[in-house]
Scaffold this motif. Structure first.
Motif, PDB file in Angstrom:
ATOM      1  N   SER A  25      -7.067  -0.470  -0.883  1.00  0.00           N
ATOM      2  CA  SER A  25      -7.196  -1.894  -1.191  1.00  0.00           C
ATOM      3  C   SER A  25      -6.579  -2.682  -0.055  1.00  0.00           C
ATOM      4  CB  SER A  25      -6.454  -2.240  -2.483  1.00  0.00           C
ATOM      5  OG  SER A  25      -7.245  -1.934  -3.589  1.00  0.00           O
ATOM      6  N   VAL A  26      -7.335  -3.611   0.504  1.00  0.00           N
ATOM      7  CA  VAL A  26      -6.808  -4.424   1.596  1.00  0.00           C
ATOM      8  C   VAL A  26      -6.822  -5.879   1.145  1.00  0.00           C
ATOM      9  CG1 VAL A  26      -7.088  -5.062   4.002  1.00  0.00           C
ATOM     10  CG2 VAL A  26      -7.766  -2.774   3.243  1.00  0.00           C
ATOM     11  N   ARG A  27      -5.660  -6.557   1.297  1.00  0.00           N
ATOM     12  CA  ARG A  27      -5.588  -7.965   0.924  1.00  0.00           C
ATOM     13  C   ARG A  27      -6.302  -8.822   1.950  1.00  0.00           C
ATOM     14  NH1 ARG A  27      -0.483  -6.625   0.971  1.00  0.00           N
ATOM     15  NH2 ARG A  27      -0.144  -8.020   2.741  1.00  0.00           N
ATOM     16  N   LYS A  28      -6.700 -10.009   1.544  1.00  0.00           N
ATOM     17  CA  LYS A  28      -7.276 -11.007   2.458  1.00  0.00           C
ATOM     18  C   LYS A  28      -6.287 -11.286   3.591  1.00  0.00           C
ATOM     19  CE  LYS A  28      -9.870 -14.667   3.677  1.00  0.00           C
ATOM     20  NZ  LYS A  28     -10.575 -14.217   4.849  1.00  0.00           N
ATOM     21  N   GLY A  29      -6.732 -11.150   4.829  1.00  0.00           N
ATOM     22  CA  GLY A  29      -5.886 -11.466   5.973  1.00  0.00           C
ATOM     23  C   GLY A  29      -4.969 -10.336   6.405  1.00  0.00           C
ATOM     24  N   GLU A  30      -5.045  -9.200   5.727  1.00  0.00           N
ATOM     25  CA  GLU A  30      -4.176  -8.091   6.078  1.00  0.00           C
ATOM     26  C   GLU A  30      -4.736  -7.315   7.273  1.00  0.00           C
ATOM     27  OE1 GLU A  30      -1.593  -4.755   3.560  1.00  0.00           O
ATOM     28  OE2 GLU A  30      -3.592  -5.330   2.890  1.00  0.00           O
ATOM     29  N   PHE A  31      -3.839  -6.696   8.039  1.00  0.00           N
ATOM     30  CA  PHE A  31      -4.231  -5.869   9.175  1.00  0.00           C
ATOM     31  C   PHE A  31      -3.856  -4.432   8.841  1.00  0.00           C
ATOM     32  CE2 PHE A  31      -5.147  -6.217  13.835  1.00  0.00           C
ATOM     33  CZ  PHE A  31      -5.158  -4.863  14.094  1.00  0.00           C
ATOM     34  N   VAL A  32      -4.870  -3.584   8.623  1.00  0.00           N
ATOM     35  CA  VAL A  32      -4.627  -2.199   8.231  1.00  0.00           C
ATOM     36  C   VAL A  32      -5.154  -1.270   9.316  1.00  0.00           C
ATOM     37  CG1 VAL A  32      -5.181  -0.379   6.570  1.00  0.00           C
ATOM     38  CG2 VAL A  32      -4.691  -2.695   5.767  1.00  0.00           C
ATOM     39  N   SER A  33      -4.322  -0.313   9.749  1.00  0.00           N
ATOM     40  CA  SER A  33      -4.760   0.662  10.748  1.00  0.00           C
ATOM     41  C   SER A  33      -5.025   2.011  10.105  1.00  0.00           C
ATOM     42  CB  SER A  33      -3.678   0.848  11.818  1.00  0.00           C
ATOM     43  OG  SER A  33      -3.539  -0.312  12.572  1.00  0.00           O
ATOM     44  N   PHE A  34      -6.061   2.711  10.621  1.00  0.00           N
ATOM     45  CA  PHE A  34      -6.283   4.113  10.268  1.00  0.00           C
ATOM     46  C   PHE A  34      -5.789   4.932  11.442  1.00  0.00           C
ATOM     47  CE2 PHE A  34     -10.324   3.160   7.561  1.00  0.00           C
ATOM     48  CZ  PHE A  34      -9.537   2.484   6.647  1.00  0.00           C
ATOM     49  N   LEU A  35      -4.777   5.770  11.210  1.00  0.00           N
ATOM     50  CA  LEU A  35      -4.200   6.572  12.282  1.00  0.00           C
ATOM     51  C   LEU A  35      -4.377   8.044  11.949  1.00  0.00           C
ATOM     52  CD1 LEU A  35      -2.291   6.842  14.814  1.00  0.00           C
ATOM     53  CD2 LEU A  35      -0.378   6.718  13.217  1.00  0.00           C
ATOM     54  N   GLY A  36      -4.777   8.822  12.942  1.00  0.00           N
ATOM     55  CA  GLY A  36      -4.910  10.253  12.693  1.00  0.00           C
ATOM     56  C   GLY A  36      -5.485  10.957  13.889  1.00  0.00           C
ATOM     57  N   PRO A  37      -5.400  12.301  13.878  1.00  0.00           N
ATOM     58  CA  PRO A  37      -5.962  13.068  14.993  1.00  0.00           C
ATOM     59  C   PRO A  37      -7.492  12.976  14.964  1.00  0.00           C
ATOM     60  CG  PRO A  37      -5.278  14.546  13.242  1.00  0.00           C
ATOM     61  CD  PRO A  37      -4.844  13.173  12.835  1.00  0.00           C
ATOM     62  N   SER A  38      -8.144  13.384  16.051  1.00  0.00           N
ATOM     63  CA  SER A  38      -9.599  13.292  16.057  1.00  0.00           C
ATOM     64  C   SER A  38     -10.167  14.263  15.031  1.00  0.00           C
ATOM     65  CB  SER A  38     -10.147  13.585  17.452  1.00  0.00           C
ATOM     66  OG  SER A  38      -9.834  14.887  17.829  1.00  0.00           O
ATOM     67  N   GLY A  39     -11.221  13.821  14.350  1.00  0.00           N
ATOM     68  CA  GLY A  39     -11.817  14.649  13.320  1.00  0.00           C
ATOM     69  C   GLY A  39     -11.176  14.458  11.955  1.00  0.00           C
ATOM     70  N   CYS A  40     -10.249  13.505  11.830  1.00  0.00           N
ATOM     71  CA  CYS A  40      -9.558  13.339  10.550  1.00  0.00           C
ATOM     72  C   CYS A  40     -10.374  12.476   9.591  1.00  0.00           C
ATOM     73  CB  CYS A  40      -8.181  12.728  10.745  1.00  0.00           C
ATOM     74  SG  CYS A  40      -8.231  10.990  11.214  1.00  0.00           S
ATOM     75  N   SER A 201       0.105  -3.336  13.078  1.00  0.00           N
ATOM     76  CA  SER A 201      -0.401  -3.342  11.699  1.00  0.00           C
ATOM     77  C   SER A 201       0.564  -3.937  10.689  1.00  0.00           C
ATOM     78  CB  SER A 201      -0.693  -1.904  11.252  1.00  0.00           C
ATOM     79  OG  SER A 201      -1.300  -1.175  12.273  1.00  0.00           O
ATOM     80  N   ASP A 202      -0.019  -4.476   9.602  1.00  0.00           N
ATOM     81  CA  ASP A 202       0.767  -4.751   8.409  1.00  0.00           C
ATOM     82  C   ASP A 202       0.996  -3.454   7.641  1.00  0.00           C
ATOM     83  OD1 ASP A 202       0.919  -7.553   8.721  1.00  0.00           O
ATOM     84  OD2 ASP A 202      -1.166  -7.710   8.096  1.00  0.00           O
ATOM     85  N   ARG A 203      -0.076  -2.672   7.545  1.00  0.00           N
ATOM     86  CA  ARG A 203       0.045  -1.362   6.912  1.00  0.00           C
ATOM     87  C   ARG A 203      -0.700  -0.329   7.733  1.00  0.00           C
ATOM     88  NH1 ARG A 203      -1.971  -0.766   1.228  1.00  0.00           N
ATOM     89  NH2 ARG A 203      -3.286  -2.559   1.714  1.00  0.00           N
ATOM     90  N   VAL A 204      -0.224   0.913   7.676  1.00  0.00           N
ATOM     91  CA  VAL A 204      -0.863   2.012   8.390  1.00  0.00           C
ATOM     92  C   VAL A 204      -1.295   3.064   7.381  1.00  0.00           C
ATOM     93  CG1 VAL A 204      -0.542   3.855  10.093  1.00  0.00           C
ATOM     94  CG2 VAL A 204       0.570   1.626  10.428  1.00  0.00           C
ATOM     95  N   VAL A 205      -2.555   3.530   7.508  1.00  0.00           N
ATOM     96  CA  VAL A 205      -3.013   4.657   6.704  1.00  0.00           C
ATOM     97  C   VAL A 205      -3.037   5.866   7.626  1.00  0.00           C
ATOM     98  CG1 VAL A 205      -4.868   5.613   5.306  1.00  0.00           C
ATOM     99  CG2 VAL A 205      -4.489   3.128   5.339  1.00  0.00           C
ATOM    100  N   VAL A 206      -2.158   6.856   7.364  1.00  0.00           N
ATOM    101  CA  VAL A 206      -2.185   8.072   8.177  1.00  0.00           C
ATOM    102  C   VAL A 206      -3.147   9.054   7.539  1.00  0.00           C
ATOM    103  CG1 VAL A 206      -0.843   9.931   9.194  1.00  0.00           C
ATOM    104  CG2 VAL A 206       0.202   7.691   8.858  1.00  0.00           C
ATOM    105  N   MET A 207      -4.178   9.459   8.297  1.00  0.00           N
ATOM    106  CA  MET A 207      -5.211  10.332   7.742  1.00  0.00           C
ATOM    107  C   MET A 207      -5.138  11.724   8.349  1.00  0.00           C
ATOM    108  SD  MET A 207      -8.593   7.967   7.298  1.00  0.00           S
ATOM    109  CE  MET A 207      -9.411   9.314   6.454  1.00  0.00           C
TER     110      MET A 207
END
Lengths: 353, 275, 275, 353
Positions: A25-40, A201-207
């Protein structure tokens, strides 16, 4: 209130499941990053949000509307690619105006909006240039302006900085963040560079392996990783082997010393259990005064990185990395010298051995 | 290390140039000698005054243009689609596109005559229109390798997939993407493919001769066997024409919006200075 | 976005395949019908029993091989030297190498006859050896674009300049660098250029016919005009031969040390999975 | 005793002078980096040492022998290229053996030396692989082994890490340094990345416009830059405008405060002269206790980089960057909050305004 919502989204290419039941879930105006190794799977999730891939199952909502089955050109997204992907046959003006033309804006409307966007990225003077006449950094700025011109609901950035030089990477990163804040636009940013993800980022998603391992603020992700993968992937980690002495008192044995941690850190473990004390390099200091745990150490390597000097020392039977700031009046310690290092027991992350 | 003057390579380049230029010059000189003892353009006048020259040239030009239109209409969408959706098939399609290069035209014609001859279901060779159709089809096939290569190279240089996605993310429909983003960027490639098709078809002999068409190639060979000075004049003119085609092709192939005429040379020079 | 089944592109691929396969099949079927009322290889027997067939085929094969040797010996060092020392000249050399593609062979022959005819300083056309020499030269020129492209592409894919410097830094002389580092890495390109040269020269008609050489191309056309079933058999055999050449070429062009036979297909597949 | 010596070496391409009267002495076993922006001539100097370019004037000596006019293949150098440049037709073994074969070594000699080199780079198990079967990092290791196998007099590294991913770049950098020390081989390393140059080198030559601006240890280069270019190119620098009050007492005015520096820092200046106080981000600290100069500040930006948090604060009328270490128990300060920053007057570099 979530503005962009992914519910149990999965994606398989043939038998190869790339994304497994992904929720976000991402709020309006939020900056969310997807971080992970290649192929994740991070790029695949982004491409499902953009509409270039269709989920095998699950649903995607943008601004309250289910877009799961909507083609990309009807989703009102702005996308920036690693390879810039400017239209070579159009000038900078033409590129930024493209989305507005498609949306049917009037000529004066287009002219004023393009000018506004080019001023935002500080390239107003280059409106008549063609992409091949611009540097990589300038091209990516134009790509950003093009993506934002038609006021998209979501901005999607697919490793936009990977093709750029180190210095430009840092400055464009800061600019992207400033522009995103100014426009308050909901943004997804895909990267394999942890510094980029943490900074912007405001939030980071580690994948990892198609799964979101942790989703939190940069400070939490870095300082309180919830899984072993996150702890190892984000930042450098020192691992000191230890043995639990008394779980109720929070005491553990490191080499021959007994160290007291907060009891909750070793809750649920038994006396004699082997554990690992994980520590960030910056949590370890030279000298005896910076924490309640003091170890004898011998300097093995000195890496002068500029503002930071990273030392590798032998202590507690393992090799520890520690970071100290450069001091103009004090050269770094010599390789081979003996010293003490210390750290606070509050800074320790306890992991399974 | 010092760079010794490249004798070997200079020699080869000079020899190669001579191999083209000396015969051309000899031919040109000879073409001016129709009237004994003086230089004149009589041979050229003789050629231009011939009805057959004009009619065969016109016939071949029309056939070549038709081949260009059909070829481009077949190749451009195929190459786009293969790159966009069927990248796995690219080696196969490339292989197929190269086939005409190595199958002798003779074989092509035999196949056609067998297929569309008077005793077949579709007896195209019995009518003029049908035979013309076969000739154009043959030219399309002959020029397929060049047209496909040109267009595919053009598409390779602009990352068709990402550009398509970029246009779509900005709301463009597929048709609009093709018209405003893809075609403008491969137009120069299509044009250079077209020039190659034109030069190949214009002087083509075997196909035209076996299908018994009043084309320019057979006329050239005929004149070459019957006359002395006119063929030399024709050769010089054909050479000039193809050279012009080639120049135009280079120009279109390398031109970018707002760029100079010889960008590749300029690029090579500046790259060398940058080190 | 869902990927709709690519009807248009499938249609085009199918049409293109039909365009090649149906005539081929018709020709093949016809070639088996020499004896009325039964399928037989009589047409093939008739072809093989002809002395002219064997002698022209042998003549053209030898001429083609000579053209390959001369072409490779000219092109490989030139392409290497140009890339290594004269990068500024590359567009020019590439342009020159493309010229034979668009200058009709007829013009080439006129030039030659004018240049080396009975009244010239070097009357090559008056002797058999001289005319053979001219034919091979012509084949070299005709195949120049393909040979140059193949070798130059091969060199482009391995960064000739840095490899040369790497070998030199390890103490290798220029000769040793060429023999042990450069040639082994462009060998497959030279071989694929050679196969193209072979298929082009083998069936070539205009040059051989105008120089009046006992070559395979003119024989094919002659038979095509005089007989019914033999040409079909010849066409099928030529097709099979060129197909085999092409297959070998693809194999050599894409092979790496220790690699599988169809690496490009494998590559494309694995690349797609990786996303 | 200098082992590699360049004396007044210049190089011009036509009218374009790329290297201007370049002098350098490198001791046996020393690791020297050339650092500078692209086009500064660093690669050209390296190529003159290797023999791929011939100097327009000047002389080059290796091990006491004048090699200025010697072709590359007689200089006994080992070279590693940015693009790896492994021979694609040879296996890993064949690549490493190439130089030894050229030198005429016997078969058993070659086999044992190649094994030794492959063990050194920890790729002994991949001897039969071909380059296209290796990752970028592995290829560059093999290239390093190939360059070292024939025991060259000098090892030349031309941006060997630029084509690699961030993580591999760091680990290969450390390995190169360790191997270089173990073999005690004189090494020249060309890079545009300052962190690489600072970390790996005994001495760094900072180049600009074909000239060596400064040649010194990483610590000196970073902390005591002698030219304005070096100060700006290496590391980040805060510039605080100030005015000299009393040069003899070392007092200067920053905004409305009077600050006392070491008198030698402002030696030769007159009262009223405008100057710039340059400060590294790590020399500025939060709070009032870390130095003798204290300024009021307002937090403008917070960049969470991982182990280090970089703050941008408004102080003394300018924007200052300062680095603090991440603390697990204390989140970074909020944007907009007011605080004090302080620095030691010893850490100040005085530059012309």
């Amino acid at each position: 209130m979530s503005f962009l919502k992914l519910s149990a989204v999965s994606k398989a290419f043939g038998a190869n499941v790339v994304v497994k039941s992904f929720d976000l879930s991402v709020r309006k105006g939020e900056f969310v990053s997807f971080l992970g190794p290649s192929g994740c799977g991070k790029t695949t999730v982004l491409r499902m949000v953009s509409g270039f891939e269709r989920p095998t199952s699950g649903a995607i909502e943008i601004g309250g509307r289910d877009v799961t089955h909507l083609p990309a050109n009807q989703r009102q997204i702005g996308m920036v690619f690693q390879s810039y992907a400017l239209f070579p046959n159009m000038s900078v003006f033409g590129n930024v105006a493209f989305g507005l033309k498609i949306a049917g804006a009037s000529k004066p409307e287009i002219a004023s909006r393009v000018k506004e966007m080019l001023d935002l990225i500080q390239l107003g003077h280059l409106a008549d240039r063609y992409p091949y006449q611009l540097s990589g950094g300038q091209q990516q700025r134009v790509a950003l302006a093009r993506a934002l011109a038609a006021r998209p609901q979501v901005l999607l950035l697919d490793e936009p900085l990977s093709a750029l030089d180190a210095k430009i990477r840092v400055s464009l990163r800061d600019d992207i963040r400033a522009i995103q804040r100014e426009l308050n636009i909901t943004t997804i940013f895909v990267t394999h560079d942890q510094e980029e993800a943490l900074t912007i980022s405001d939030r980071v998603v580690v994948m990892n392996g198609g799964i979101a391992e942790q989703c939190d603020t940069p400070h939490e992700i870095y300082n309180r990783p919830t899984t072993r993968f996150v702890a190892g992937f984000v930042g450098k980690l020192n691992n000191i082997p230890a043995i639990v002495v008394d779980p109720d008192a929070g005491t553990v044995r490191v080499e021959s010393d007994v160290v007291t941690l907060e009891p909750r850190a070793v809750a649920g473990r038994k006396a004699g259990d082997p554990i690992v004390l994980a520590l960030r390099p910056e949590a370890v200091s030279m000298g005896t005064r910076s924490g309640d745990v003091v170890l004898e150490a011998k300097v093995q390597e000195v890496y002068f990185l500029g503002s930071v000097i990273r030392l590798k020392v032998a202590a507690a039977g393992v090799s520890l990395s520690l970071d100290i700031f450069n001091r103009a009046d004090a050269p770094p310690p010599d390789v081979g010298s003996t010293t003490h290092v210390s750290f606070s027991s509050h800074a320790v992350i306890v992991l399974d051995s | 290390m010092k760079k010794p003057f490249p004798w070997l390579s200079t020699l080869i380049v000079v020899l190669a140039a001579l191999y083209f230029l000396v015969p051309l010059y000899a031919t040109f000189q000879f073409s001016l000698q129709m009237k004994r003892g003086e230089w004149s353009l009589a041979a050229y006048e003789s050629v231009f005054s011939s009805d057959v020259f004009l009619s065969t040239l016109a016939y071949s030009a029309v056939a070549s243009l038709a081949a260009i239109v059909v070829g481009a209409a077949l190749v451009a969408p195929t190459a786009y689609w293969v790159r966009l959706r069927l990248p796995k098939l690219r080696p196969v399609v490339e292989f197929v596109s190269l086939l005409p290069l190595i199958i002798p035209p003779v074989v092509l014609v035999f196949g056609h005559i067998r297929m569309f001859g008077s005793s077949s279901i579709l007896p195209l060779t019995t009518t003029d229109g049908g035979t013309n159709f076969l000739l154009v089809s043959g030219y399309v096939v002959l020029s397929l390798p060049y047209m496909y290569r040109a267009v595919d190279n053009g598409m390779a240089s602009i990352d068709i997939v990402t550009l398509t996605e970029a246009a779509e993310s900005l709301g463009a429909s597929r048709a609009r993407t093709i018209m405003e983003v893809i075609l403008p960027n491969v137009r120069s490639s299509i044009i250079s493919g077209a020039f190659l098709t034109f030069s190949i078809s214009l002087g083509e002999f075997v196909l035209a001769s076996l299908l018994n068409r009043p084309a320019f190639g057979p006329y050239l060979v005929q004149i070459g066997q019957d006359r002395a000075y006119e063929p030399a004049a024709l050769a010089v003119m054909t050479f000039a024409l193809t050279w012009a085609c080639m120049g135009l092709m280079q120009y279109f192939a390398t031109r970018k919006p707002g760029q100079r005429v010889f960008p590749r040379l300029t690029l090579a020079l500046s790259r060398n200075e940058a080190r």
